[in-house]
Motif scaffolding. Structure first.
Motif, PDB file in Angstrom:
ATOM      1  N   GLN A 127     -87.303 -30.788  -6.110  1.00  0.00           N
ATOM      2  CA  GLN A 127     -86.971 -31.640  -7.250  1.00  0.00           C
ATOM      3  C   GLN A 127     -86.218 -32.877  -6.773  1.00  0.00           C
ATOM      4  O   GLN A 127     -85.360 -32.783  -5.898  1.00  0.00           O
ATOM      5  CB  GLN A 127     -86.100 -30.903  -8.278  1.00  0.00           C
ATOM      6  N   THR A 128     -86.562 -34.021  -7.355  1.00  0.00           N
ATOM      7  CA  THR A 128     -85.826 -35.260  -7.124  1.00  0.00           C
ATOM      8  C   THR A 128     -85.259 -35.709  -8.457  1.00  0.00           C
ATOM      9  O   THR A 128     -86.006 -36.008  -9.389  1.00  0.00           O
ATOM     10  CB  THR A 128     -86.736 -36.359  -6.551  1.00  0.00           C
ATOM     11  N   ALA A 129     -83.930 -35.736  -8.567  1.00  0.00           N
ATOM     12  CA  ALA A 129     -83.284 -36.036  -9.842  1.00  0.00           C
ATOM     13  C   ALA A 129     -83.220 -37.539 -10.085  1.00  0.00           C
ATOM     14  O   ALA A 129     -83.084 -38.339  -9.152  1.00  0.00           O
ATOM     15  CB  ALA A 129     -81.888 -35.436  -9.875  1.00  0.00           C
ATOM     16  N   GLU A 130     -83.351 -37.912 -11.363  1.00  0.00           N
ATOM     17  CA  GLU A 130     -83.173 -39.290 -11.791  1.00  0.00           C
ATOM     18  C   GLU A 130     -82.009 -39.338 -12.780  1.00  0.00           C
ATOM     19  O   GLU A 130     -81.661 -38.325 -13.386  1.00  0.00           O
ATOM     20  CB  GLU A 130     -84.457 -39.808 -12.445  1.00  0.00           C
ATOM     21  N   PRO A 131     -81.381 -40.517 -12.958  1.00  0.00           N
ATOM     22  CA  PRO A 131     -80.233 -40.610 -13.875  1.00  0.00           C
ATOM     23  C   PRO A 131     -80.630 -40.264 -15.309  1.00  0.00           C
ATOM     24  O   PRO A 131     -81.791 -40.423 -15.707  1.00  0.00           O
ATOM     25  CB  PRO A 131     -79.817 -42.090 -13.768  1.00  0.00           C
ATOM     26  N   VAL A 149     -81.497 -37.330 -21.557  1.00  0.00           N
ATOM     27  CA  VAL A 149     -82.181 -36.344 -20.737  1.00  0.00           C
ATOM     28  C   VAL A 149     -82.137 -36.732 -19.268  1.00  0.00           C
ATOM     29  O   VAL A 149     -82.101 -37.918 -18.930  1.00  0.00           O
ATOM     30  CB  VAL A 149     -83.663 -36.183 -21.171  1.00  0.00           C
ATOM     31  N   HIS A 150     -82.116 -35.725 -18.433  1.00  0.00           N
ATOM     32  CA  HIS A 150     -82.281 -35.940 -17.001  1.00  0.00           C
ATOM     33  C   HIS A 150     -83.758 -35.753 -16.678  1.00  0.00           C
ATOM     34  O   HIS A 150     -84.370 -34.758 -17.069  1.00  0.00           O
ATOM     35  CB  HIS A 150     -81.443 -34.943 -16.196  1.00  0.00           C
ATOM     36  N   LYS A 151     -84.327 -36.716 -16.000  1.00  0.00           N
ATOM     37  CA  LYS A 151     -85.708 -36.598 -15.547  1.00  0.00           C
ATOM     38  C   LYS A 151     -85.698 -36.133 -14.102  1.00  0.00           C
ATOM     39  O   LYS A 151     -85.025 -36.713 -13.248  1.00  0.00           O
ATOM     40  CB  LYS A 151     -86.432 -37.945 -15.648  1.00  0.00           C
ATOM     41  N   ASP A 166     -84.677 -32.228 -18.438  1.00  0.00           N
ATOM     42  CA  ASP A 166     -83.554 -31.302 -18.502  1.00  0.00           C
ATOM     43  C   ASP A 166     -82.543 -31.934 -19.454  1.00  0.00           C
ATOM     44  O   ASP A 166     -81.862 -32.895 -19.098  1.00  0.00           O
ATOM     45  CB  ASP A 166     -82.944 -31.098 -17.120  1.00  0.00           C
ATOM     46  N   SER A 167     -82.460 -31.408 -20.673  1.00  0.00           N
ATOM     47  CA  SER A 167     -81.630 -32.048 -21.697  1.00  0.00           C
ATOM     48  C   SER A 167     -80.381 -31.266 -22.052  1.00  0.00           C
ATOM     49  O   SER A 167     -79.468 -31.804 -22.681  1.00  0.00           O
ATOM     50  CB  SER A 167     -82.447 -32.288 -22.977  1.00  0.00           C
ATOM     51  N   VAL A 168     -80.310 -29.973 -21.679  1.00  0.00           N
ATOM     52  CA  VAL A 168     -79.187 -29.122 -22.064  1.00  0.00           C
ATOM     53  C   VAL A 168     -78.669 -28.386 -20.833  1.00  0.00           C
ATOM     54  O   VAL A 168     -79.434 -27.723 -20.128  1.00  0.00           O
ATOM     55  CB  VAL A 168     -79.608 -28.091 -23.146  1.00  0.00           C
TER      56      VAL A 168
END
Length: 252
Positions: A127-131, A149-151, A166-168
């Motif tokens: 996984q590569t997280a975005e702001p 949300v986190h993308k 990922d929202s919660v």
């Protein structure tokens, strides 16, 4: 004169029957349209999307010609097993509705969620997280919501990449026990991980459960068009309420 009219009626009926027959063959063996009713596959698929699935790419199970039963009780005719990361339409066992999710676990895999990340056979999916960014959507009750949300760009070992939401934090489905996928079954997840009742939830509890191979209907290929929440077929003045950037959009 009566004979001529009878001949014209028979010719018209024959044309209609041929058209229906050709449409059924195309729908059963090649392509089938579906409508997206919820946001469980955000951000890739939105509520209001009309998509086209291919049948030949995965073979033909018992729901290939639904509502007409296809003569397959187990497995699939001309089976071409879907690949990890494919977006597929299927029916959960014992449910009459169609679901659309992303195929994550193959037969024999052990799948687990730990702190919102997917582990397959003990190895975390990259996984590569975005702001976090604001996102506006309509929930299943047609209520407009704005959420941060986190993308995360998720990349499978076969190179298939897609974006998940990922929202919660600490969602009830962020952590699961190890789930072993039996032979002839698949494990599915929604891309909107905190808003999807998928294979993490048993069918009796409102989820998709583990999906038998024969219940897969088709692989989602393209978004044909997408309509806004206020679109209504029987209200012509809403027919132009479409999302102009989603015509013929390839599904990743």
């Amino acid at each position: 004169m009566a004979e001529k009219q009878r001949s014209e009626i028979l010719e018209t009926l024959s044309t209609v029957m041929w058209a229906i027959g050709i449409a059924l063959v195309l729908r059963t063996f090649l392509f089938q349209p579906f409508h997206i009713p919820s946001g469980s596959m955000l951000p890739g698929l939105m509520k209001g999307d009309y998509i086209i699935t291919s049948k030949y790419s995965v073979g033909y199970g018992r729901f290939a010609a639904a509502p007409i039963p296809f003569p397959v009780k187990e497995g699939r005719f001309l089976e071409r097993g879907p690949k990890r990361g494919d977006v597929v339409v299927f029916r959960p066992e014992g449910i009459s509705d169609n679901y659309i999710k992303r195929l994550i676990g193959l037969p024999g895999d052990e799948v687990q969620m730990i702190d919102g990340k997917v582990y397959i056979n003990g190895v975390a999916v990259e996984q590569t997280a975005e702001p976090a960014t604001p996102f506006r959507y309509f929930d299943t009750s047609n209520i407009e919501r704005n959420i941060n949300v986190h993308k995360n760009v998720e990349t499978q070992a076969n190179g298939k990449s897609y974006v998940v939401f990922d929202s919660v934090s600490n969602n009830r489905l962020d952590n699961t026990p190890v789930i072993r996928v039996p032979e002839g079954h698949y494990f599915m997840l929604g891309d909107n991980r905190d808003g999807s009742n998928d294979s993490r939830v048993k069918v009796r509890n409102g989820g998709a459960g583990l999906v038998p191979s024969t219940n897969i209907i088709g692989k989602a290929e393209i978004v044909l068009l997408s309509v806004d929440n206020d679109f209504a077929l029987f209200k012509p003045w809403t027919w132009f309420n479409m999302r102009g950037n989603r015509f013929f959009k390839r599904i990743k």
